[in-house]
Write a protein that holds these residues in place. Structure first.
Motif, PDB file in Angstrom:
ATOM      1  N   GLY A 197      46.880  -1.747  19.658  1.00 25.28           N
ATOM      2  CA  GLY A 197      46.334  -2.457  18.657  1.00 25.28           C
ATOM      3  C   GLY A 197      45.839  -3.911  18.986  1.00 25.28           C
ATOM      4  N   SER A 198      46.251  -4.050  20.450  1.00 22.02           N
ATOM      5  CA  SER A 198      45.685  -5.379  21.009  1.00 22.02           C
ATOM      6  C   SER A 198      44.791  -5.316  22.215  1.00 22.02           C
ATOM      7  CB  SER A 198      47.007  -6.038  21.595  1.00 22.02           C
ATOM      8  OG  SER A 198      46.710  -7.126  22.485  1.00 22.02           O
ATOM      9  N   CYS A 203      51.949  -9.576  28.230  1.00 22.52           N
ATOM     10  CA  CYS A 203      52.730 -10.539  28.973  1.00 22.52           C
ATOM     11  C   CYS A 203      52.574 -11.949  28.983  1.00 22.52           C
ATOM     12  CB  CYS A 203      52.695 -10.162  30.331  1.00 22.52           C
ATOM     13  SG  CYS A 203      53.572  -8.677  30.569  1.00 22.52           S
ATOM     14  N   VAL A 204      53.618 -12.999  28.947  1.00 24.35           N
ATOM     15  CA  VAL A 204      53.345 -14.145  29.548  1.00 24.35           C
ATOM     16  C   VAL A 204      54.005 -14.683  30.662  1.00 24.35           C
ATOM     17  CG1 VAL A 204      53.338 -14.832  27.009  1.00 24.35           C
ATOM     18  CG2 VAL A 204      55.475 -14.768  28.015  1.00 24.35           C
ATOM     19  N   GLU A 397      60.993  -9.191  26.100  1.00 23.60           N
ATOM     20  CA  GLU A 397      61.085 -10.284  27.255  1.00 23.60           C
ATOM     21  C   GLU A 397      61.180  -9.698  28.609  1.00 23.60           C
ATOM     22  OE1 GLU A 397      63.193 -14.272  27.456  1.00 23.60           O
ATOM     23  OE2 GLU A 397      64.482 -12.578  27.828  1.00 23.60           O
ATOM     24  N   GLY A 398      60.423  -9.912  29.532  1.00 20.70           N
ATOM     25  CA  GLY A 398      60.262  -9.473  30.985  1.00 20.70           C
ATOM     26  C   GLY A 398      59.689  -8.300  31.106  1.00 20.70           C
ATOM     27  N   ALA A 614      51.186  -7.409  19.453  1.00 21.14           N
ATOM     28  CA  ALA A 614      51.756  -6.013  20.123  1.00 21.14           C
ATOM     29  C   ALA A 614      53.043  -6.768  20.656  1.00 21.14           C
ATOM     30  CB  ALA A 614      51.004  -5.607  21.096  1.00 21.14           C
ATOM     31  N   ARG A 615      52.971  -7.986  21.171  1.00 17.96           N
ATOM     32  CA  ARG A 615      54.123  -8.525  21.975  1.00 17.96           C
ATOM     33  C   ARG A 615      55.344  -8.684  20.792  1.00 17.96           C
ATOM     34  NH1 ARG A 615      55.742 -11.196  26.301  1.00 17.96           N
ATOM     35  NH2 ARG A 615      57.332 -12.878  25.986  1.00 17.96           N
ATOM     36  N   GLU A 616      54.791  -8.950  19.790  1.00 15.12           N
ATOM     37  CA  GLU A 616      56.100  -8.775  18.452  1.00 15.12           C
ATOM     38  C   GLU A 616      56.245  -7.627  17.817  1.00 15.12           C
ATOM     39  OE1 GLU A 616      57.492 -11.929  18.130  1.00 15.12           O
ATOM     40  OE2 GLU A 616      55.940 -13.022  19.673  1.00 15.12           O
TER      41      GLU A 616
END
Length: 762
Positions: A197-198, A203-204, A397-398, A614-616
């Motif tokens: 969906g993204s 990643c950050v 995370e990571g 998507a990160r959430e």
């Protein structure tokens, strides 16, 4: 460069180190840059400084003393050259003559200084006043059907310029907005969006400090994004394990010496980057990833049976994914024999890679155009997501997926409206802001624009930067058809091949480079761009422009739009040119969730993150969950094996960025002084009945009846998998059929082109 025990051409030193500094110094010497260029490099990629025009890798909040890489420095020095391409130069050379020049020699003429008009009678470019050019171009556009025109954007234009370029197109009446993303990572935009969906990675920068394992597929940071080598080196030193899948052994993923470390430079100390490095066959990534998944699921079954403890993340799969059962069935039904054949790797190799995956709690997967530029590249992306989903390595995370983009703002352009797909743009917001009904018909992407030009349906091409004709497939046919257009307009900093193939009416409009001071009514202007990790950065420059006659890209866009469009009191081109902050207010009003407080955050150290659902673990897919997908097969190439048929990989050299050639040194592969090479492994050379040093041609083996050929290539022994050859982009583009592209995104499939070797070439 050769090792006496190895007959292949290669480079046995690490990426970075003294070789990198020598590469920068050679370009600096050729460009004759002023001492002020050093101040630009000092400020490059730092908060409140100048953002590099080269790759889109992120800019850290706490930068190194020198936050630029070899190719980033080359790009800046190339732009700040002391050479000038003046009206006097064009008076001395016809366009027909310039067509015979090499790409490198065209750009070495220097910075364009004056707006120019092509004069067919003399076959020369002649100077023209800015306002005269705008009036003439505007008159031509008003006489054309809007949908017969194409507004192309290269990936280096700022967010502000890109937003106005897209607005100009829609006010004019079309969504024909192809951009350089269509040629490289559109497969990501389409393929990734389908499964999580993204349209961008999850990643950050902080994730690279916390991951336990990194898997690389089809990406070469040593040449294309060298600053990425710093976090990779740091990750290895803290115990992160890196596994690479790439047909070519790229030095940046093998070993790195940090040029910013006095100790490493003095001692020659290097860091081994990849623990395991597998030369997968071109297009064989689906098979390789599926093999890893097969081992993961086999270990899961044993572990559950013996220990009643899951290896895979069952809770995550149940809560956040769809389609696991069908994928697991596919994996179990796929035979190891088929996986080994298509990947070119052994079962033991793939199980070793999968064991590293299983032993890591947090995994990041990187990929580049070695994945996206195949007929089934989008399916490779889906299969890679499957691997990450098995152990919940998305949305925490990571861990995550991290496509590495090329051009500095190619991702950002799509964010602010450069898209041929109207459903991806908030048209209702544009209608409210500017009082018009935006067009809703789908526009043309790059391949469709080329098809329209070949069919004679496209009458005008406006290029916001780039070297479109040189970058696209089917170049010979395209150049022949290009002259059938009525109007061509190119906005550029330097002369390139695309400026020599013109429509009936043609203009060459020179613009400021990002490294140059942009003074408007409200003072020095800031521009912004988005990096590969969805962070927004401001850029401001101090260098004196190459010519007093240059205009900013944004100013040129406004000038064209004012001349082509009817007056609209809500469309205030002059105000926007005078203060780019007003354009950022428009971007914020159009995309309020992603650009809140835009002007206040432009110089946030490390950039400000625009967010990613998507990160959430919010999945904007049809099912509302992350999708396990089923590839059609194990081969992403899109064509079958055949006797005498090879998979051609197109390459960029260490002295190159996209179509820009800085020189003739591909140091990191051990190739010097030429680009006319055909790379093959020694066994393939022997089987083909040819010899090292022989000059041959490549012939397209696309099954469409069209003859395509590139000759003058010297056979050069090189470490490659069986069944493939490699040669340089863009020289090999004439071999790529326009129809040879990713099935979903239409990204040209330049990393697996069917070819044959013509051994009797002169």
């Amino acid at each position: 460069m050769r090792d006496e025990t190895d007959e292949t051409v290669h480079y046995d030193k690490p990426a970075g180190g003294w070789g990198s500094l020598r590469g920068i110094s050679l370009v600096a010497g050729k460009e004759g840059v002023s001492p002020g260029a050093l101040d630009t490099l000092r400020r490059q990629n730092k908060p409140g400084g100048f953002m590099c025009v080269s790759c889109a890798w992120t800019k850290p909040a706490n930068p190194h003393p020198f936050e630029f890489c070899e190719n980033g420095a080359k790009a800046t020095l190339w732009e700040l050259t002391s050479r000038r391409c003046t009206p006097e130069f064009f008076a001395q050379h016809t366009v027909s003559e310039l067509k015979t020049w090499r790409d490198y020699d065209l750009e070495q003429v220097g910075r364009l200084t004056h707006p120019m008009r092509y004069d067919p009678a003399s076959d020369r470019y002649v100077p023209v006043a800015w306002e005269e050019a705008f009036r003439a171009i505007g008159a031509e556009l008003r006489a054309l059907e809007p949908k017969s025109t194409v507004f192309y954007a290269s990936g280096r234009a700022s967010l502000e310029t890109s937003y106005l370029w897209a607005l100009f197109a829609r006010l004019y009446g079309h969504n024909n907005l192809p951009d350089s993303s269509n040629m490289c990572h559109e497969t990501t935009s389409v393929g990734l969006k389908k499964v999580i969906g993204s349209s961008v990675g999850t990643c950050v920068a902080e994730d690279f400090e916390k991951c336990d394992a990194i898997f690389f597929f089809g990406q070469n940071p040593g040449t294309n994004s060298p600053r990425l080598l710093h976090p990779l080196q740091e990750a290895v030193r803290r115990g992160c394990r890196i596994v690479t899948f790439n047909p070519i052994q790229e030095r940046g993923l093998i070993a790195f010496t940090n040029p910013q470390s006095p100790v490493e430079m003095a001692t020659g100390k290097e860091t081994r980057i990849s623990e395991l490095y597998f030369q997968v066959r071109p297009g064989g990534d689906i098979a390789a990833i599926l093999g890893m998944c097969k081992h993961v699921l086999a270990r899961e079954e044993r572990q559950w049976t013996e220990q009643r403890h899951h290896l895979i993340d069952v809770d995550f799969i149940e809560q956040h994914t769809h389609g696991f059962g069908a994928f697991a069935d596919l994996v179990k039904a796929t035979e190891w024999e088929d996986i080994e054949r298509e990947s070119g790797l052994t079962r033991a190799d793939l199980e070793a890679a999968a064991d590293i995956y299983c032993g890591a709690k947090k995994v990041i997967a990187f990929y580049g155009m070695g994945v996206t530029q195949h007929v089934h590249g989008s399916q490779t992306i889906g299969t890679l997501i499957n691997l990450l989903l098995l152990r919940g390595n998305l949305g925490r995370e990571g861990a995550g997926i991290s496509p590495v983009r090329g051009h500095s703002n190619v991702q950002g352009q799509r964010t602010v409206g450069i898209s041929e797909k109207p459903e991806l743009v908030p048209l209702d917001a544009l209608e409210k802001l500017f009082g018009f009904a935006p067009p809703t018909e789908k526009g043309m992407n790059t391949v469709e624009a080329c098809e329209g030009i070949l069919a004679g349906e496209v009458k005008a091409f406006l290029g916001l930067g780039g070297n479109f004709i040189r970058a696209i497939p089917e170049r010979e046919k395209m150049e022949a058809a290009w002259t059938g257009m009525r109007l061509t307009v190119q906005i550029a900093t330097k002369l390139n091949r695309s400026h020599l193939i013109n429509g009936e009416v043609a203009y060459l409009l020179p613009c400021l480079g990002r490294s140059e001071e942009d003074l408007q009514d409200s003072g020095a202007q800031i521009v912004t761009m988005e990096d590969s990790l969805s962070c927004i950065h401001g850029s401001i420059s101090r260098r004196k422009p190459a010519s007093e006659h240059l205009r900013s890209e944004l100013s040129i866009v406004a000038g064209l739009a004012k001349a082509a469009l009817p007056d609209n009191p809500k469309v205030r081109w002059d105000d926007w040119v005078g203060d780019y902050g007003q354009v950022r207010e428009l971007i914020e009003a159009t995309y309020p969730d992603e650009f809140a407080d835009f002007n206040a955050r432009v110089f946030t150290p490390g950039g400000f993150y625009r967010g990613n659902a998507a990160r959430e673990r919010v999945w904007k897919t049809e099912s509302g969950k992350a999708e396990f997908s089923i590839p059609d097969g194990l081969n992403a190439c899109g064509f079958a094996e055949a006797p005498g048929r090879y998979r051609l990989i197109t390459l960029r050299s260490n002295d190159q960025f996209n179509t820009t050639i800085y020189g003739y040194s591909d140091r990191l592969r051990g190739i010097e002084g030429t680009r006319d090479v055909l790379l093959m492994n020694p066994d393939e050379i022997a089987r083909a009945g040819i010899r090292a040093g022989q000059v041959v041609a490549l012939v397209s083996d696309a099954e469409d009846g069209i003859h395509r050929e590139v000759g003058g290539l010297t056979v050069t022994p090189f470490s490659l998998p069986d069944g493939c050859v490699a040669a340089y982009y863009p020289e090999m583009n004439p071999l790529i059929a326009l129809s040879h592209h990713d099935c979903l995104s239409k990204t040209p499939a330049a990393k697996s082109v069917p070819v044959r070797i013509k051994a009797d070439a002169a």
